[in-house]
Scaffold this motif. Structure first.
Motif, PDB file in Angstrom:
ATOM      1  N   PHE A   1      17.593 -11.364  22.252  1.00 50.92           N
ATOM      2  CA  PHE A   1      17.491 -11.124  20.804  1.00 50.92           C
ATOM      3  C   PHE A   1      16.110 -11.505  20.271  1.00 50.92           C
ATOM      4  CE2 PHE A   1      18.814 -12.987  16.451  1.00 50.92           C
ATOM      5  CZ  PHE A   1      18.779 -11.759  15.803  1.00 50.92           C
ATOM      6  N   LEU A   2      15.721 -12.761  20.471  1.00 47.88           N
ATOM      7  CA  LEU A   2      14.416 -13.214  19.985  1.00 47.88           C
ATOM      8  C   LEU A   2      13.284 -12.683  20.848  1.00 47.88           C
ATOM      9  CD1 LEU A   2      12.377 -14.874  18.371  1.00 47.88           C
ATOM     10  CD2 LEU A   2      12.985 -16.849  19.765  1.00 47.88           C
ATOM     11  N   ALA A   3      13.457 -12.758  22.179  1.00 48.61           N
ATOM     12  CA  ALA A   3      12.377 -12.352  23.084  1.00 48.61           C
ATOM     13  C   ALA A   3      11.969 -10.897  22.872  1.00 48.61           C
ATOM     14  CB  ALA A   3      12.807 -12.575  24.531  1.00 48.61           C
ATOM     15  N   SER A   4      12.942 -10.014  22.615  1.00 47.50           N
ATOM     16  CA  SER A   4      12.626  -8.594  22.381  1.00 47.50           C
ATOM     17  C   SER A   4      11.711  -8.456  21.168  1.00 47.50           C
ATOM     18  CB  SER A   4      13.904  -7.782  22.121  1.00 47.50           C
ATOM     19  OG  SER A   4      14.740  -7.805  23.245  1.00 47.50           O
ATOM     20  N   TRP A   5      12.028  -9.224  20.128  1.00 48.57           N
ATOM     21  CA  TRP A   5      11.223  -9.172  18.903  1.00 48.57           C
ATOM     22  C   TRP A   5       9.832  -9.759  19.142  1.00 48.57           C
ATOM     23  CZ3 TRP A   5      13.314  -6.563  14.817  1.00 48.57           C
ATOM     24  CH2 TRP A   5      12.517  -6.487  13.667  1.00 48.57           C
ATOM     25  N   LEU A   6       9.758 -10.788  19.978  1.00 52.59           N
ATOM     26  CA  LEU A   6       8.478 -11.393  20.335  1.00 52.59           C
ATOM     27  C   LEU A   6       7.631 -10.401  21.139  1.00 52.59           C
ATOM     28  CD1 LEU A   6       6.535 -13.804  20.520  1.00 52.59           C
ATOM     29  CD2 LEU A   6       7.928 -14.700  22.400  1.00 52.59           C
ATOM     30  N   VAL A   7       8.260  -9.704  22.089  1.00 49.52           N
ATOM     31  CA  VAL A   7       7.556  -8.670  22.866  1.00 49.52           C
ATOM     32  C   VAL A   7       7.011  -7.604  21.915  1.00 49.52           C
ATOM     33  CG1 VAL A   7       7.850  -6.805  24.565  1.00 49.52           C
ATOM     34  CG2 VAL A   7       8.857  -9.064  25.002  1.00 49.52           C
ATOM     35  N   LYS A   8       7.851  -7.182  20.955  1.00 49.10           N
ATOM     36  CA  LYS A   8       7.436  -6.181  19.963  1.00 49.10           C
ATOM     37  C   LYS A   8       6.175  -6.645  19.227  1.00 49.10           C
ATOM     38  CE  LYS A   8       9.005  -4.338  15.509  1.00 49.10           C
ATOM     39  NZ  LYS A   8      10.142  -3.835  14.737  1.00 49.10           N
ATOM     40  N   ARG A   9       6.199  -7.875  18.728  1.00 45.97           N
ATOM     41  CA  ARG A   9       5.079  -8.425  17.956  1.00 45.97           C
ATOM     42  C   ARG A   9       3.817  -8.617  18.817  1.00 45.97           C
ATOM     43  NH1 ARG A   9       3.878  -7.727  12.864  1.00 45.97           N
ATOM     44  NH2 ARG A   9       5.637  -8.056  11.477  1.00 45.97           N
TER      45      ARG A   9
END
Length: 327
Positions: free
Chosen positions: A19-27
């Protein structure tokens, strides 16, 4: 002089499909980094398809297989990276043996990642995702003084109330600090409160499922949460990047936008989304009042999104994914 590290470079994100890691990868991709993401199975289309859809993924994303329980498993992913973001954590389900299922894997997994970091001569900094639950579960503080990064939760209290997730985060973070001090690794930790916002992976993690339950009229999970800090998922990702890039970032960083009692949250949500059957009755729990002092992350120029934005984005995303009727 610029307070930021000179170039964007190459970084590793563990547990990249979460959940968080995907958003971090995106950013990170949007910011121009080359990202090596570790996942349990890079060939599992269902788990990783959302990562390949991210802007910049085809040019600057590489997914490698790694397993938290296997020593040396992260060597290939971490070697040659300037930075490592360790977000992967054992998933909490129904526990038969918390020690074996969550506590040991959390500590062992963190140390496995850090041992791989130790082998990498080009490593500048490690950012570890901890949790605000490592700060607030204690009985011996003054409720009039907001909690900051110097506070640690009581392990005895976590065990007594069977708060295994918090206990695993405390043990993993403490083990990380000890290992990094001993091996001269530059470590910064981020302590997010309850993360709210759009889920990039198709399957919802526990926090997103809890919010979904509340919107559908269930109150059990939030009854247990009681008073809680909330933060937008985008802010948590940006906070990780901020403490990675700022030269003077050091130690622990609380990452939380607002703290609310569960009945405050429910009345806020039912007023904002009247078409959903949000419960309004919650039993008052005998828990200490607390606030968070987030001056440390704010001193790096960080600003948090308000509760309205985090829940609007979350509700919109749950509607688009078909979990609830669109508001």
């Amino acid at each position: 002089m610029d307070q930021k590290l000179e170039s964007k470079g190459k970084v590793c994100v563990t547990g990249a499909s979460g959940f968080l890691a995907s958003w971090l990868v995106k950013r990170l991709l949007l910011a121009g980094y080359f990202v090596v993401g570790t996942v349990r199975d890079p060939g599992d289309e269902k788990k990783v398809a959302h990562l390949w859809r991210l802007k910049g993924a085809t040019e600057r994303l590489k997914l490698l297989k790694a397993d938290l329980t296997k020593e040396g498993s992260f060597d290939d992913a971490i070697m040659g990276c300037d930075g490592v973001f360790h977000t992967a954590s054992p998933v909490v389900g129904v526990l038969n043996d918390p020690k074996v299922e969550i506590l040991e894997p959390a500590v062992k997994g963190t140390l496995n990642v850090l041992r791989s970091c130790k082998k990498n001569p080009s490593l500048r900094r490690v950012v570890l995702t901890s949790s605000s639950s490592t700060v607030r579960i204690r009985e011996d503080f003054d409720p009039k003084v907001p909690l900051d990064e110097s506070s640690w939760s009581s392990m005895e209290l976590c065990e007594r109330f069977k708060v295994w997730y918090a206990l695993s985060k405390i043990q993993a973070e403490r083990a990380a600090w000890a290992f990094c001090k001993e091996n001269n690794i530059y470590l910064v930790t981020v302590l997010p409160s309850f993360i709210v916002g759009p889920s990039l992976p198709p399957t919802l993690c526990s926090t997103a499922s809890d919010v979904l339950g509340l919107l559908k009229g269930e109150n059990a999970k939030f009854q247990f949460h009681g008073r809680m800090g909330y933060v937008h998922i985008d802010d948590v990702a940006l906070c990780h990047i901020s403490v990675y890039e700022h030269k003077r970032a050091h130690g622990r960083y609380l990452c939380s936008s607002t703290v609310m009692e569960v009945d405050e949250l429910a009345s806020f949500l039912s007023a904002r989304y009247p078409s959903y059957p949000i419960p309004t009755r919650f039993e008052k729990l005998d828990r200490p009042y607390y606030e968070f002092n987030t001056n440390k992350i704010r001193s790096l120029g960080f600003k948090f999104k308000p509760a309205e934005e985090m829940f609007d984005d979350c509700v919109l995303s749950l509607g688009e994914q078909g979990y609830i009727p669109s508001a």
